[in-house]
Scaffold this active site. Structure first.
Site, PDB file in Angstrom:
ATOM      1  N   ASP A 458       0.814  -1.217   0.000  1.00  0.00           N
ATOM      2  CA  ASP A 458       0.000   0.000   0.000  1.00  0.00           C
ATOM      3  C   ASP A 458       0.845   1.265   0.000  1.00  0.00           C
ATOM      4  O   ASP A 458       0.306   2.371  -0.123  1.00  0.00           O
ATOM      5  CB  ASP A 458      -0.919   0.020   1.220  1.00  0.00           C
ATOM      6  N   GLU A 527      -5.466  -5.003  -6.756  1.00  0.00           N
ATOM      7  CA  GLU A 527      -6.395  -5.687  -5.853  1.00  0.00           C
ATOM      8  C   GLU A 527      -7.731  -4.975  -5.906  1.00  0.00           C
ATOM      9  O   GLU A 527      -7.818  -3.777  -5.679  1.00  0.00           O
ATOM     10  CB  GLU A 527      -5.853  -5.740  -4.418  1.00  0.00           C
TER      11      GLU A 527
END
Length: 889
Positions: A458, A527
C-alpha cells in the site's frame, strides 16, 4: 475458552527422535516438537536442551506448527475456534496470564549415526516468528538477535556440540507483534491470530555436509526473442569451506542433461560463487529447448540441475534445483500501466490474492487442492501480499503453469517506515529486512512461475529501504521485474510501479467495471472486487450462530464477526445488503438471502473479469486484474472466489465462466457481444448464436453469426445489441459459441434490467462508489417453477471419481430453469464431495435445452455419489449417480 488438558497433551510421550540419515549432503526436517509456555516451563535453555529433561504436560506438535496450530493439534480448546466468535475467548487471559505474552519452548530430539563422524552438522532455521534463542545439548548457539524474522534462513554450525546418538535441540520462541517486528500480520481479512503466529512456521532442518558445502544453486535462462528455438543457460552455486583447513573441491553435475565440472581451491572459511556459462561449458547452449508457458498459453516443462561437491575423492555436499526455460519482462503502456510479457508475448494477468491458513498450518494436500481450483477457475496468476509460501507452493505453480506475483505485505511493521508519521526502522530492522529479501530471492529465483516482486504494497518503501531491497535482489542475481508497490508510486531504483489500487472493496454494480475511471477495466489493478462473497447455506450454518444467521438477512447494519472481526469499515455488509434488497427484492429468509447473494456474486465477479477481457487489446488496454481475494484464511463473508470450506459458490462459477480459454461475453456499457481468445492459437470458423429473451422465455431478438475467426491472445467484437422494443423489465441475454463442427465452446447467460444502475462517481472513496439508482431484477421472483430432468453416472479414474450430470429442461416446462446449482454428496444425506472441480455450474436453461456437466473429486469409500440439483425456481432434487466401469489412468 480456557485451554483444556487432553490425554494426548498430558501424556509423557517421548516420541522417537528424528533420525538424521543420508550422510554428506543430506537435509532432515524436524518433524515433531514438544512445546510449552515458558511461564510453566521455567527452566533455562541449558537444562531444557539436556538429555533426560522431563517434558511433563508438554504438547507434541508437528514440525511447522505455530503455538496456536500446535494447541489446536492437541484439541486444547473445547469449541471450534472458527465458529461464531469463539476465537475471542482464546485471547482472554487465564488465571496464570495470557497464553501468548511469554516465550514458548520448542524442544526436539534428533539422532546422528556413527557414520556422521567427520561430517559437519548444521541447524537451518527457515524463518521464525518473531525470533528465537537456540540451544543444542545444553549449549546456547544463538540468541534472538541472531534468529529473527519470518523469512530469513539461517544456518548454524553445531558440530562441536553434537555427537553420535541422541541429541536435543531447544528453542525459546519470543512473542510476535507484527506492529513491532518483521513477521506476519493480518488486517481486515480475518481476526489477528491470538498468538500472532508465533513459532517456526517454515520449519527447522538438520543439515549434514563434508568440509565444503554447496548453497544457493541458480540457473538463468536467456532466449534470443522472438526466436524460441535456442536458449543459453548460466549456472551458479555457492561453495563454502566450513572447515578449519584449506580444501580443493571438484564441483560436478548436470543441468538439462549437460555435464558440469570445475575445481576450486577454498581457504578455511572461504565462500566462492562457482559459475558455468556457454563460454566454459558448451553444453549450456541449447537447441530446441522445451519452453515454459503459463497455463492456457502452452506447456510447462521443467528441467533439473544436480550438483555434487567432492573433496579428496569423497562426496562432501549436494545441491539441486528445478527450473524452466522462459523469458519474463514488463514495460509501461502509453498510459503508464505495467504490462507483463512471457516469452515475448503480452499476457493479461487474471489472478487473485492468496491467503494461507490463519494459523499457518502446513497442509500440502490442501495446497494442491487450492492450486487445482486456480486452474479450474481459469486464472493464470496468484498474488501473494506477504504471507509468502514455502517451496511446495512454488513447485506446484511451476508444474501447473500458474504465475506468481510475490511481494511484502501492507499495514504493519513492513510499511511503518513508509507512512507519514510512521515508526522508522532501526539497524536491527534493516538487517532482518535485508536477510528476508535475500532469503526470498534465493527461494524464488529459479521458479519459472514467479514473474516479479513488489517491494511495497500500500506504500512504496522510503528511499533507503527501497535501495537496500533492490541492491539485495541484484546481489542475488534477480532477473525479474522489481515493482515499487501495488499503488501508483515509484522509487528511484524501480521507476513507476505501473499499478493502481483505487478500489472498490465493497459493493458496486456490474456495469462499474466497464468505466474509464477508478477501478474500471484499464491498466493493472493490483487488488479489487465488489466485497461480500456469501458462502452457500451449509457453510453459513457451519460458521455462524443462529443469531448471526438471523442478523445476516434481517439486519443490514448488524456487525458480523466473520465479515471483519476488528470492527473495521467492512464489519457490516450494508452496501451489499442494500443492493441485494433493491435489485432482487428484500430477503424473506436466510435461504432467500443466500439464493439472491449467489446470483449477485456470480454476476458481479463475472463482469469484473469480463471487463478486463474486453479491454485486453484496446487502445487504453487492461493489462492485469487481481481479484481480492482468491481464498480465505478462515471462514469469511468477504473477499473470496471459494470459501474456507472449499465449497464453490456463485463467485467461483462467475469467475470460471469469465475466464474460459475461448469465451463469448456481453459488455454492460456498450451492449457489445465480444469473443475473447486467451490462447495463443488462432480460432477459426466459430459460430455464435445471440438471443434476447423476455422473462416468459419468448425470443425478442436473435442473430446467428457463422465463420468467426479470432486471433490468439486477442478479442473480437461480433455485434452490438440494438434497441429492442417490448422487453420485460427483467430480461435475458443468451450467448452460445460453437466450433466449426458444432461442438459447444462457450455458453453465457445474463439477467438484465431495463432500469440501469446509476453510479455517483463524485462521492467515491477508497473502498466504495455509491449508487443513486439500482437496476430492477425483482421480476425474477415471479418466475414460475421450472422442471429439470437429471441423469447422472459416475466412473472411477485413478484415485478420482468422475460424475457426469445431464441437465435437461423438457419442452413442456413452463419457464426457464434459472441458475441451477449441482452438488455431489457421498451417499444419501452424506457429506459434500469437496474439493470438487466442475466443467461448469450455476447454469440456466430454457425449455428444450440441455447441458452436460462433469465433476472430478477424490474417491473415498464405497458410498455411492448422490447428485443434488437446486435452482432459483427449480425444486431441489436428488438422484443417484449410477456407477460405470473404472477408467484406467
Amino acid at each position: 475458552m480456557a485451554i483444556s488438558a487432553t490425554p494426548m497433551a498430558l501424556a509423557e510421550k517421548a516420541n522417537a527422535p528424528v533420525q538424521v540419515t543420508g550422510g554428506a549432503g543430506s537435509t532432515t526436517a524436524i518433524s515433531q516438537w514438544h512445546i510449552q509456555d515458558s511461564a510453566k516451563a521455567q527452566q533455562d535453555g541449558a537444562e531444557i536442551s539436556s538429555a533426560g529433561f522431563a517434558m511433563k504436560e508438554w504438547y507434541p506438535v508437528s514440525g511447522r506448527a505455530t503455538v496456536m496450530a500446535g494447541l489446536l493439534e492437541n484439541g486444547a480448546f473445547k469449541n471450534d475456534v472458527f465458529y461464531s466468535d469463539n476465537l475471542r475467548a482464546v485471547q482472554v487471559p487465564e488465571a496464570s496470564g495470557n497464553l501468548f505474552v511469554t516465550p514458548w519452548w520448542y524442544r526436539a530430539q534428533f539422532t546422528l549415526s556413527k557414520s556422521a563422524t567427520g561430517l559437519h552438522t548444521l541447524v537451518r532455521t527457515n524463518g521464525i516468528i518473531a525470533s528465537a534463542d537456540l540451544w543444542v545439548n545444553g549449549h546456547q548457539v544463538a540468541d534472538h538477535s541472531d534468529i529473527a524474522g519470518a523469512y530469513p534462513v539461517h544456518e548454524l554450525d553445531v558440530t562441536r556440540w553434537v555427537h553420535a546418538g541422541a541429541n536435543v535441540l531447544a528453542m525459546r520462541v519470543h512473542p510476535a507483534d507484527p506492529r513491532k517486528s518483521l513477521s506476519i500480520g493480518w488486517v481486515d481479512w480475518n481476526p489477528t491470530p491470538p498468538d500472532n503466529n508465533m513459532g517456526p512456521w517454515r520449519g527447522v532442518d538438520i543439515v549434514q555436509t563434508g568440509p565444503v558445502a554447496l548453497n544457493f544453486p541458480q540457473v538463468e535462462s536467456t532466449l534470443p526473442l522472438p526466436d524460441l528455438s535456442r536458449a543459453t543457460l548460466a549456472v551458479t552455486v555457492t561453495a563454502r569451506n566450513v572447515d578449519t583447513v584449506a580444501h580443493d573441491a571438484t564441483i560436478t553435475g548436470t543441468v538439462a542433461g549437460a555435464p558440469l565440472q570445475q575445481t576450486v581451491h577454498l581457504a578455511p572459511g572461504q565462500t566462492q560463487v562457482v559459475s558455468f556459462s556457454p563460454d566454459t561449458t558448451p553444453g549450456l547452449a541449447l537447441d530446441h529447448p522445451k519452453i515454459w508457458w503459463p497455463v492456457g498459453m502452452g506447456d510447462h516443462p521443467l528441467y533439473q540441475l544436480e550438483m555434487t561437491a567432492t573433496v579428496d575423492g569423497a562426496p562432501s555436499d549436494r545441491a539441486n534445483a528445478t527450473f524452466g526455460i522462459r523469458s519474463v519482462s514488463s514495460s509501461l503502456t502509453r498510459q503508464g500501466y505495467r504490462q507483463f510479457f512471457i516469452n515475448g508475448k503480452p499476457v493479461l494477468i487474471r489472478g487473485a490474492g492468496w491467503a494461507p491458513d490463519m494459523f499457518l498450518r502446513d497442509d500440502p494436500a490442501r495446497m494442491e487442492a487450492e492450486i487445482s481450483y486456480v486452474l479450474n477457475l481459469g486464472l493464470n496468476t496468484i498474488r501473494s501480499e506477504g504471507k509468502l509460501e514455502n517451496q511446495h507452493f512454488y513447485d506446484l505453480a511451476d508444474r501447473n503453469g500458474i504465475l506468481i506475483l510475490a511481494g511484502w505485505e501492507c499495514c504493519d511493521k513492513w510499511e511503518s517506515a513508509a507512512k507519514t508519521g510512521g515508526e522508522p526502522w532501526n539497524d536491527a530492522d534493516m538487517k532482518v529486512a535485508e536477510d528476508s529479501m535475500a532469503s526470498e530471492a534465493r527461494l524464488l529465483r529459479n521458479h519459472p512461475s514467479v514473474i516479479g516482486f513488489l517491494i511495497g504494497s500500500d506504500n512504496a518503501p522510503p528511499p533507503a529501504i527501497a535501495k537496500m531491497y533492490v541492491d539485495t535482489l541484484r546481489a542475488a542475481h534477480w532477473t525479474l521485474p522489481i515493482i515499487a508497490a501495488a499503488v501508483p508510486q515509484g522509487t528511484a531504483e524501480t521507476g513507476p510501479s505501473g499499478m493502481k489500487m483505487a478500489g472498490p472493496y465493497d459493493w458496486i454494480p456490474p456495469a462499474y467495471w466497464y468505466a474509464d475511471k477508478l477501478g474500471g477495466a484499464f491498466g493493472f489493478d493490483s487488488e479489487v472486487s465488489a466485497g461480500a462473497d456469501i458462502p452457500r447455506m451449509e457453510d453459513l450454518q457451519r460458521m455462524l450462530s443462529p443469531q448471526e444467521q438471523e442478523a445476516l438477512w434481517k439486519y443490514p447494519e448488524a456487525r458480523q464477526y466473520h465479515a471483519s472481526a476488528d470492527w473495521s469499515t467492512f464489519a457490516v455488509l450494508t452496501p451489499f445488503d442494500k443492493a441485494l434488497a433493491q435489485r432482487y427484492g428484500a430477503p424473506t429468509s436466510l435461504a432467500d438471502y443466500v439464493a439472491k447473494a449467489q446470483l449477485d456474486n456470480y454476476d458481479n465477479v463475472r463482469a469484473q473479469f469480463e471487463a478486463f477481457n474486453a479491454r485486453m487489446d484496446a487502445a487504453k488496454p487492461a493489462t492485469g486484474v487481481i481479484y481480492w481475494m482468491l481464498n480465505n484464511a478462515w471462514p469469511s463473508l468477504h473477499w473470496h472466489l471459494y470459501d474456507y470450506y472449499m465449497n464453490p459458490a456463485g463467485a467461483y462459477f462467475g469467475a470460471k465462466k469469465a475466464n474460459e480459454p475461448v469465451h463469448i461475453q456481453y459488455s454492460y456499457d456498450s451492449k457489445d457481444i465480444v469473443v475473447v481468445n486467451h490462447t495463443l492459437d488462432d480460432a477459426h470458423g466459430l459460430q455464435a448464436a445471440i438471443r434476447v429473451r423476455n422473462l416468459d422465455g419468448s425470443v425478442r431478438y436473435e442473430k446467428h453469426l457463422p465463420g468467426i475467426d479470432v486471433a490468439g491472445n486477442h478479442t473480437r467484437q461480433l455485434a452490438a445489441l440494438p434497441a429492442i422494443a417490448g422487453l420485460s423489465s427483467t430480461y435475458f441475454v443468451e450467448l452460445d459459441l460453437a466450433s466449426s463442427d458444432g461442438k459447444p465452446v462457450s455458453r453465457n447467460v445474463y439477467w438484465l434490467s431495463t432500469r440501469t444502475d446509476v453510479i455517483d462517481w463524485a462521492k467515491s472513496n477508497w473502498y466504495l462508489t455509491p449508487v443513486t439508482q439500482y437496476g430492477d431484477l425483482t421480476a425474477l421472483k415471479s418466475l414460475p417453477a421450472a422442471t429439470s430432468e437429471i441423469h447422472a453416472t459416475t466412473r472411477r479414474e485413478g484415485s478420482d471419481d468422475i460424475t457426469t450430470v445431464t441437465l435437461s429442461v423438457p419442452s413442456t416446462s413452463k419457464a426457464v430453469a434459472l441458475f441451477q446449482h449441482v452438488s455431489i454428496r457421498r451417499g444419501a444425506h452424506g457429506d459434500l464431495a469437496l474439493p470438487i472441480r466442475w466443467n461448469d455450474n450455476d447454469v440456466t436453461l430454457w425449455p428444450g435445452e440441455s447441458m452436460v456437466l462433469t465433476a472430478r473429486y477424490a474417491s473415498k469409500g464405497t458410498a455411492g455419489a448422490v447428485v443434488e440439483v437446486s435452482g432459483w425456481n427449480v425444486p431441489t432434487q436428488s438422484v443417484s449417480a449410477t456407477a460405470t466401469q473404472e477408467t484406467k489412468h
